[in-house]
Write a protein that holds these residues in place. Structure first.
Motif, PDB file in Angstrom:
ATOM      1  N   PHE A 439     -15.399  71.548 102.454  1.00 13.96           N
ATOM      2  CA  PHE A 439     -16.663  71.105 102.833  1.00 13.96           C
ATOM      3  C   PHE A 439     -16.982  69.660 102.314  1.00 13.96           C
ATOM      4  CE2 PHE A 439     -16.659  75.749 102.571  1.00 13.96           C
ATOM      5  CZ  PHE A 439     -17.430  76.011 103.369  1.00 13.96           C
ATOM      6  N   GLU A 440     -17.123  68.789 102.905  1.00 13.40           N
ATOM      7  CA  GLU A 440     -16.985  67.345 102.981  1.00 13.40           C
ATOM      8  C   GLU A 440     -18.116  66.863 101.912  1.00 13.40           C
ATOM      9  OE1 GLU A 440     -17.118  63.182 105.222  1.00 13.40           O
ATOM     10  OE2 GLU A 440     -16.942  64.938 106.438  1.00 13.40           O
ATOM     11  N   GLU A 441     -19.222  67.637 101.749  1.00 13.30           N
ATOM     12  CA  GLU A 441     -20.286  66.913 101.007  1.00 13.30           C
ATOM     13  C   GLU A 441     -20.084  67.349  99.447  1.00 13.30           C
ATOM     14  OE1 GLU A 441     -21.375  71.354 102.361  1.00 13.30           O
ATOM     15  OE2 GLU A 441     -20.355  69.863 103.017  1.00 13.30           O
ATOM     16  N   HIS A 442     -18.915  67.912  99.199  1.00 13.12           N
ATOM     17  CA  HIS A 442     -18.578  68.021  97.773  1.00 13.12           C
ATOM     18  C   HIS A 442     -17.502  67.169  97.245  1.00 13.12           C
ATOM     19  CE1 HIS A 442     -21.252  71.671  97.626  1.00 13.12           C
ATOM     20  NE2 HIS A 442     -20.371  72.165  98.571  1.00 13.12           N
ATOM     21  N   HIS A 443     -16.884  66.418  98.340  1.00  6.24           N
ATOM     22  CA  HIS A 443     -15.682  65.365  97.823  1.00  6.24           C
ATOM     23  C   HIS A 443     -16.244  64.392  96.585  1.00  6.24           C
ATOM     24  CE1 HIS A 443     -13.481  65.693 101.763  1.00  6.24           C
ATOM     25  NE2 HIS A 443     -13.574  67.074 101.120  1.00  6.24           N
ATOM     26  N   SER A 444     -17.182  63.873  96.727  1.00  7.74           N
ATOM     27  CA  SER A 444     -17.627  62.845  95.618  1.00  7.74           C
ATOM     28  C   SER A 444     -17.514  63.590  94.216  1.00  7.74           C
ATOM     29  CB  SER A 444     -18.944  62.153  95.991  1.00  7.74           C
ATOM     30  OG  SER A 444     -19.916  62.900  95.849  1.00  7.74           O
ATOM     31  N   LEU A 445     -18.222  64.633  94.085  1.00  8.30           N
ATOM     32  CA  LEU A 445     -18.303  65.421  92.881  1.00  8.30           C
ATOM     33  C   LEU A 445     -17.082  65.837  92.144  1.00  8.30           C
ATOM     34  CD1 LEU A 445     -19.887  67.061  90.681  1.00  8.30           C
ATOM     35  CD2 LEU A 445     -19.999  68.950  92.274  1.00  8.30           C
ATOM     36  N   ILE A 446     -15.971  66.166  93.400  1.00  7.88           N
ATOM     37  CA  ILE A 446     -14.683  66.755  92.892  1.00  7.88           C
ATOM     38  C   ILE A 446     -14.069  65.475  92.371  1.00  7.88           C
ATOM     39  CG2 ILE A 446     -12.523  67.426  93.838  1.00  7.88           C
ATOM     40  CD1 ILE A 446     -14.231  69.445  95.609  1.00  7.88           C
ATOM     41  N   PHE A 447     -14.140  64.396  93.117  1.00  6.87           N
ATOM     42  CA  PHE A 447     -13.160  63.235  92.714  1.00  6.87           C
ATOM     43  C   PHE A 447     -13.915  62.604  91.291  1.00  6.87           C
ATOM     44  CE2 PHE A 447     -11.916  62.860  97.222  1.00  6.87           C
ATOM     45  CZ  PHE A 447     -10.626  62.756  97.005  1.00  6.87           C
ATOM     46  N   ASP A 448     -15.151  62.736  91.178  1.00  5.66           N
ATOM     47  CA  ASP A 448     -15.680  62.230  89.723  1.00  5.66           C
ATOM     48  C   ASP A 448     -15.045  63.248  88.622  1.00  5.66           C
ATOM     49  OD1 ASP A 448     -17.548  60.513  90.952  1.00  5.66           O
ATOM     50  OD2 ASP A 448     -19.088  61.798  90.958  1.00  5.66           O
ATOM     51  N   ILE A 449     -14.845  64.400  88.734  1.00  6.43           N
ATOM     52  CA  ILE A 449     -14.421  65.165  87.771  1.00  6.43           C
ATOM     53  C   ILE A 449     -12.749  64.962  87.748  1.00  6.43           C
ATOM     54  CG2 ILE A 449     -13.700  67.614  87.005  1.00  6.43           C
ATOM     55  CD1 ILE A 449     -16.508  68.367  88.364  1.00  6.43           C
ATOM     56  N   LEU A 450     -12.101  64.823  88.820  1.00  2.20           N
ATOM     57  CA  LEU A 450     -10.446  64.521  88.927  1.00  2.20           C
ATOM     58  C   LEU A 450     -10.195  63.075  88.126  1.00  2.20           C
ATOM     59  CD1 LEU A 450      -9.607  65.681  92.494  1.00  2.20           C
ATOM     60  CD2 LEU A 450      -8.841  66.686  90.371  1.00  2.20           C
ATOM     61  N   TRP A 451     -11.101  62.178  88.327  1.00  2.00           N
ATOM     62  CA  TRP A 451     -10.859  60.921  87.570  1.00  2.00           C
ATOM     63  C   TRP A 451     -11.385  61.127  86.266  1.00  2.00           C
ATOM     64  CZ3 TRP A 451      -8.303  57.093  88.926  1.00  2.00           C
ATOM     65  CH2 TRP A 451      -8.545  55.744  88.242  1.00  2.00           C
ATOM     66  N   GLU A 452     -11.985  62.051  85.694  1.00  2.00           N
ATOM     67  CA  GLU A 452     -12.110  62.432  84.200  1.00  2.00           C
ATOM     68  C   GLU A 452     -10.864  62.863  83.817  1.00  2.00           C
ATOM     69  OE1 GLU A 452     -15.499  64.907  83.404  1.00  2.00           O
ATOM     70  OE2 GLU A 452     -16.815  63.776  84.807  1.00  2.00           O
ATOM     71  N   MET A 453     -10.444  63.544  84.442  1.00  2.00           N
ATOM     72  CA  MET A 453      -9.113  64.486  84.408  1.00  2.00           C
ATOM     73  C   MET A 453      -7.954  63.533  84.246  1.00  2.00           C
ATOM     74  SD  MET A 453      -9.441  67.891  86.321  1.00  2.00           S
ATOM     75  CE  MET A 453      -7.927  68.694  86.181  1.00  2.00           C
ATOM     76  N   VAL A 454      -7.866  62.528  85.288  1.00  2.00           N
ATOM     77  CA  VAL A 454      -6.819  61.459  85.345  1.00  2.00           C
ATOM     78  C   VAL A 454      -6.905  60.613  83.916  1.00  2.00           C
ATOM     79  CG1 VAL A 454      -6.111  59.341  86.402  1.00  2.00           C
ATOM     80  CG2 VAL A 454      -6.599  61.404  87.939  1.00  2.00           C
TER      81      VAL A 454
END
Length: 600
Positions: A439-454
């Motif tokens: 679901f494309e509408e959640h991409h920005s949220l997921i990338f925000d959290i992934l960057w925190e992990m990175v």
């Protein structure tokens, strides 16, 4: 006079064969006049036979003209003659070799029914429709569905309700999409309006959904394993489940409306705000009155969908997607309070988390708590099947972005820091996040959290980020890959920890598989060169393996780069590893490369 009718009746059978097919319809007024007025039964039968056999294979327009003539004739001759003379001649065609003739039969069932006695409609005519539903021709089955919908309002009573309901489900699961569409758009609404038994349709629907999955063979025969609970769906079963879930979505407005109409609290009708507001849910939670039409959704429907989700293997994304869209539609229709106070607790309990039961009446607490997984197998099935629905279908609704972010952080950040988390559990979590990314509408949220992990200092979080990036590449476009995925992977690739670096290499390989954009490919090439300069055996093997995976799918330019500079150089490189195991690994990778080249 009668003499003229007699001449007409004698002449018509002799004239018809010599009239061009495209002009025979012009004889219809004469044929109808002779049938209507001739005194002899046998002659009328012969002329009616001529009417239905006027054109060998009538097209749609010609069938329309013939049927209009039959309707006009039925109006003029009355019920008894329509039953005795008109219908038998039409129904003689039910096994005709040409589907165009069988289509005439289907049309007659719907259009001539109002001109016969009521008791004929739900007996003889219904049995004809039932036979047409088994017809090998798609167009005939579609016509049967359409005409059954026309027939239902004409039935004199409800005696045949359950038979019609059974026929509706049979047509809904027809292998032809055309038949299914007609059934869902015409027959299903007609059945609801005629029968007024929505509650029975819903019970049967959930039963059919679960039966369709449960009757499929298990993924594994090892009793007690997770795979023994998952089902291998055949094409027909997958099709049936998809249609049944579509029916569920189509019935949602009816369920919602019935819940409103049967609301036992007078304040609802007087309120201009949301129907299922927090105040109404508080009254419902008191448990002083019954509200079965409202309760069906969260007690029976959600429970059924949760059971289904625990039967579906990971690859059944299309069915999971269909279920998710239904849950999102429930949230939208029933409102934010219902979504927060009713839906969320049900699904939180089902994945094994704590939930607030404040807005549930005491008499259903035990049923909701019964959804909680009690064994290790049930816990894994919950993560595999229910967690994706919780993320995308419940927390994924538009008003819950903040709650979704908090829950994802709990899963990915806090979860990764827990000790003794198995690789399998982590992989199942990654898969749930992968599904959310569909679901494309959640991409920005997921990338925000992934960057925190990175950028975290925790190695497990970084590896987790790389693993998620690897699986979500399929669901992003080239722009997102360039602006979000690659910067994150380049950051991970520069990490000093070898496990983090190697995890990023695998993810780079996935990016190389899915994108043929020159800019993306060039960035990957530069990064791979940097990895190879590292010189360690383990990193080199990781690079080559990731490139081998990408080889059959990437651009010709990048393929040449892989072959010229890396794969075949393995044969001429000095023996950088002295132990036998490393040499064997190098030989195996070279063999994999040859196979990958052969695949291209």
């Amino acid at each position: 006079g009668l003499g003229t009718i007699q001449i007409l009746a004698d002449a018509l059978p002799k004239i018809v064969p010599y009239v061009l097919i495209n002009h025979r319809e012009e004889l219809l007024p004469l044929i109808m006049c002779a049938i209507e007025r001739h005194p002899d039964n046998a002659t009328r039968d012969s002329l009616t036979h001529t009417l239905f056999n006027l054109i060998k294979r009538p097209d749609e327009q010609q069938r329309r003209i013939i049927m209009d003539a039959c309707v006009s004739l039925a109006k003029n001759v009355g019920e008894m003659r329509t039953e005795i003379e008109l219908l038998p001649q039409c129904w003689e065609q039910i096994n005709h070799m040409y589907e165009e003739r069988r289509l005439l039969v289907a049309q007659s069932c719907g259009e001539l029914a109002e001109f016969v006695r009521p008791e004929i409609r739900d007996s003889l005519i219904l049995s004809i429709v039932q036979q047409l539903i088994e017809d090998p021709a798609t167009v005939v089955r579609e016509a049967a569905a359409h005409n059954l919908a026309l027939l239902l309002p004409l039935f004199p009573h409800m005696d045949k309700y359950f038979k019609v309901e059974e026929l509706m489900f049979q047509l809904a699961c027809d292998p032809s999409g055309v038949v299914v569409e007609t059934t869902l758009k015409e027959l299903l609404p007609a059945l609801i309006n005629w029968g007024n038994k929505l509650d029975h349709i819903l019970r049967l629907l959930i039963s059919h959904i679960l039966d369709s999955a449960e009757h499929c063979p298990p993924l594994s025969g090892v009793e007690g394993s997770v795979e023994s609970h998952l089902r291998v769906l055949g094409e027909q079963e997958r099709w049936n489940l998809d249609i049944l879930l579509r029916i569920l979505a189509d019935l949602l407005p009816h369920v919602h409306q019935k819940a409103i109409e049967t609301c036992p609290f007078s304040s609802v009708s007087e309120s201009n705000g949301p129907i299922f507001s927090s105040s109404v849910l508080e009254l419902y939670a008191g448990g002083h009155v019954e509200w079965p039409a409202f309760e069906w959704m969260h007690v029976d429907c959600f429970s059924g969908l949760i059971q289904l989700s625990c039967l579906l293997p990971q690859k059944e994304d299309s069915l999971r997607n269909r279920t998710t869209k239904f849950l999102l539609a429930v949230s939208e229709r029933f409102g934010e309070s219902y979504s927060t106070h009713i839906m969320m607790p049900v699904f939180l309990v089902a994945v094994g988390d704590a939930a607030d039961f404040t807005f549930f009446p005491p008499n259903i607490h035990s049923r909701i708590r019964g959804l909680k997984p009690r064994t290790a197998v049930a816990e894994r099935l919950a993560v595999l099947g229910i967690l994706p629905l919780l993320l995308a279908g419940v927390l994924g609704s538009p008003g819950k972005r903040e709650q979704l972010a908090d829950y994802l952080r709990k899963l990915l950040v806090e979860g990764a820091m827990k000790e003794n988390q198995s690789i399998t559990h982590n992989n199942d979590i990654v898969n749930a996040v992968r599904f959310l990314c569909t679901f494309e509408e959640h991409h920005s949220l997921i990338f925000d959290i992934l960057w925190e992990m990175v950028v975290s200092s925790n190695i497990e979080l970084k590896i987790g980020a790389a693993n998620i990036l690897k699986v979500i590449v399929t669901y992003v476009d080239a722009k997102v890959a360039s602006t979000h995925v690659l910067p994150a992977l380049i950051t991970l690739g520069s990490d000093q920890n070898l496990k983090v670096k190697n995890a990023s290499i695998d993810a780079f390989g996935a990016v190389a598989q899915h994108f043929k954009n020159d800019m993306i490919v060039d960035k990957i090439r530069v990064q791979m060169d940097a990895f190879l300069e590292d010189g360690s055996h383990e990193t080199t093997m990781a690079v080559v393996r990731s490139l081998v995976v990408a080889l059959p799918h990437t651009t010709e330019r990048f393929r040449d780069y892989i072959l010229d500079f890396h794969i075949f150089q393995l044969t001429s490189m000095p023996a950088f590893a002295t132990d036998g195991m490393s040499r064997r690994q190098r030989a195996n990778v070279f063999c994999e490369a040859i196979c990958a080249v052969d695949a291209t």
